[in-house]
Design an enzyme around this catalytic site. Structure first.
Site, PDB file in Angstrom:
ATOM      1  N   PRO A   1       0.521  -1.411   0.360  1.00 46.13           N
ATOM      2  CG  PRO A   1       0.107  -0.913   2.442  1.00 46.13           C
ATOM      3  CD  PRO A   1       0.978  -1.546   1.111  1.00 46.13           C
TER       4      PRO A   1
ATOM      5  CG  ASP B   1       4.757  -1.800   2.464  1.00 47.72           C
ATOM      6  OD1 ASP B   1       4.037  -1.579   2.555  1.00 47.72           O
ATOM      7  OD2 ASP B   1       5.350  -2.648   1.997  1.00 47.72           O
ATOM      8  CG  HIS B   2       0.553   3.967   5.225  1.00 49.51           C
ATOM      9  ND1 HIS B   2       0.792   3.995   6.650  1.00 49.51           N
ATOM     10  CD2 HIS B   2      -0.487   4.841   4.860  1.00 49.51           C
ATOM     11  CE1 HIS B   2       0.791   4.909   7.227  1.00 49.51           C
ATOM     12  NE2 HIS B   2      -0.476   5.241   6.228  1.00 49.51           N
ATOM     13  NE  ARG B   3       3.004  -4.373   2.916  1.00 51.31           N
ATOM     14  CZ  ARG B   3       3.338  -5.312   2.374  1.00 51.31           C
ATOM     15  NH1 ARG B   3       2.915  -6.391   1.876  1.00 51.31           N
ATOM     16  NH2 ARG B   3       4.772  -5.075   1.583  1.00 51.31           N
TER      17      ARG B   3
END
Length: 472
Positions: free
Chosen positions: A266, A442-444
């Site tokens: 994401p 990467d929003h994770r």
């Protein structure tokens, strides 16, 4: 008289799990005498152009593939006539028949030499054995018969490998879609039923690219079929109006990597515009200094060093999401990737342990990396293992963008062009040199706070290099 034998050289795995390579050119011809490790061919993998060294010293007996051919890993590409000095006494006795107590499989397993760095012998590579595809009637698909090597004198022997025999039976027709474990895992992650995917690999093997193309919708039922020449003419489309280029090599690998990244991580992108006038002034002073005389210093050099410093305060951007192990891998080193536009497409070679380099060392490494990339000679090792990347879109006159993450990395920084623009400086309007920074992460792995702090630190360093004194 010394006995000779024919040894086949099969295309090795030139990278991490690559399945094929294109032979760009041969550097030898039939009848040429070659030395051990002499370059015999130039091949293009999905990642780079590689010079292929000879594993034997001897004479070229046959070239099994032409320049321009795309060859699967494990396929014979060249045969050598070599001295049989290292063979058992029975093999050099001069008789027309050679006795052997080893089975063909045992003989194949002991083939020498195995090129260091190119992976194991294909039969021992750890890849699943590829079963032959079954057709109606239970008949197995046969591989095309390759041209046999010309007959040699009785004192020679020819190494051969027994073909894989697959039993026929009704169970083979009901087997699950053929793919490798990593591909099945990717399909699960993307929520794709492999039964719906058409395999383009050997004997219908479903490859990673097949899954990624399916996810991107390239296998959609809505695709418009190609028109035959007569039909194209009927609708007013001529061959001169279109150019069709095969998708292969670096372009194919880059496309697959971008699809994987876009559909897996994401992405979040943040932007910051900063006054880099102090950095440009510092660059001018460094270029004039005796220490940097003869070295290539650019805004990218300073920005790369600034990224490395900002990472020390924000280490989460230097990490990787390991889906299989359900772990977040924090890198305690920095392999800095630099996106490079080459005639064959986009590559992202990386500078190993860039965080340990001085500004002078980093300048040298950047120059060598870009020169090598543009010449198409980047090694597979330099294209793997990156931990964070920079793309310098400013060289094309672009201010900002939303860069896609390099697979396996948590962040990428895009450097915009340096432009003169009106800017409030010391409470007065002035013309200053301004740059826009774009950060995708990467929003994770990276929260908004962490990404924002990293970008703020990077901007602070470039707007006032003296700020570094408060960060280290």
């Amino acid at each position: 008289m010394s006995a000779t034998m024919i040894k086949e050289f099969r295309l090795p795995d030139l990278g991490e799990g690559l399945t094929e390579s294109e032979i760009l050119s041969w550097k030898v011809a039939v009848g040429d005498t070659v030395a051990l490790n002499q370059v015999i061919a130039e091949v293009e993998t999905a990642k780079a152009v590689v010079e292929l060294p000879s594993p034997f010293a001897g004479t070229v007996a046959a070239l099994h593939e032409q320049a321009g051919s795309v060859v699967e890993v494990g396929k014979p590409i060249v045969s050598f006539e070599v001295d049989d000095a290292g063979a058992p006494p029975s093999a050099v006795a001069g008789s027309s028949e050679v006795a052997s107590t080893e089975s063909p499989a045992e003989s194949a397993a002991k083939r020498e030499p195995n090129l260091v760095g190119y992976g194991a012998v294909v039969e021992k590579s750890g890849r699943p054995a590829r079963r032959q595809r079954m057709f109606d009637g239970g008949a197995a698909e046969r591989e095309p018969v390759r041209e046999p090597i010309p007959a040699v004198e009785p004192a020679r022997t020819v190494e051969t490998i027994a073909p894989l025999v697959v039993p026929n039976g009704p169970a083979a027709e009901q087997e699950r879609p053929r793919s490798t474990p990593p591909v099945r895992k990717l399909a699960r992650d993307l929520g794709i039923d492999l039964a719906l995917v058409t395999g383009t690999g050997p004997a219908g093997l479903i490859t990673r690219s097949d899954v990624q193309d399916f996810a991107a919708g390239s296998q959609s039922q809505l695709a418009v079929p190609e028109l035959a020449p007569a039909a194209a003419s009927a609708v007013g489309v001529s061959a001169e109006r279109e150019t069709h280029t095969p998708i292969k090599g670096v372009r194919k690998f880059t496309a697959a990597a971008m699809v994987q990244s876009a559909f897996t991580a994401p992405h979040v992108t943040e932007f910051l515009t900063v006054d880099v006038t102090p950095t440009m002034e510092l660059l001018t002073r460094l270029k004039a200094s005796r220490e940097f005389a003869g070295y290539k210093l650019t805004p990218l050099t300073i920005a790369a060093k600034a990224v490395l410093i900002a990472l020390r305060r924000n280490p989460t951007l230097n990490s990787r999401w390991d889906e299989g192990a359900q772990e977040i891998v924090q890198f305690n080193y920095v392999n800095l990737g630099i996106a490079a536009a080459t005639p064959r497409g986009l590559t992202v070679p990386n500078i190993k342990d860039a965080d340990k380099m001085t500004l002078l060392e980093l300048s040298t490494a950047l120059s060598e990396l870009t020169d090598t990339a543009r010449s198409g000679k980047t090694s597979p090792a330099d294209l793997t293992g990156g931990t964070i990347s920079i793309t310098n879109i400013g060289v094309f006159g672009i201010d900002a963008g939303t860069p896609i993450l390099n697979p396996g990395e948590a962040a990428i920084v895009a450097l915009g062009s340096v432009r003169k623009a009106p800017w409030v400086h010391n409470d007065e309007l002035a013309v200053r040199q301004v740059m826009s920074l774009s950060l995708s992460f990467d929003h994770r792995l990276v929260d908004g706070e962490q990404g924002s702090k990293f970008l703020a630190d990077l901007g602070a360093i470039l707007s006032d290099p003296a700020t570094v004194m408060t960060m280290i």
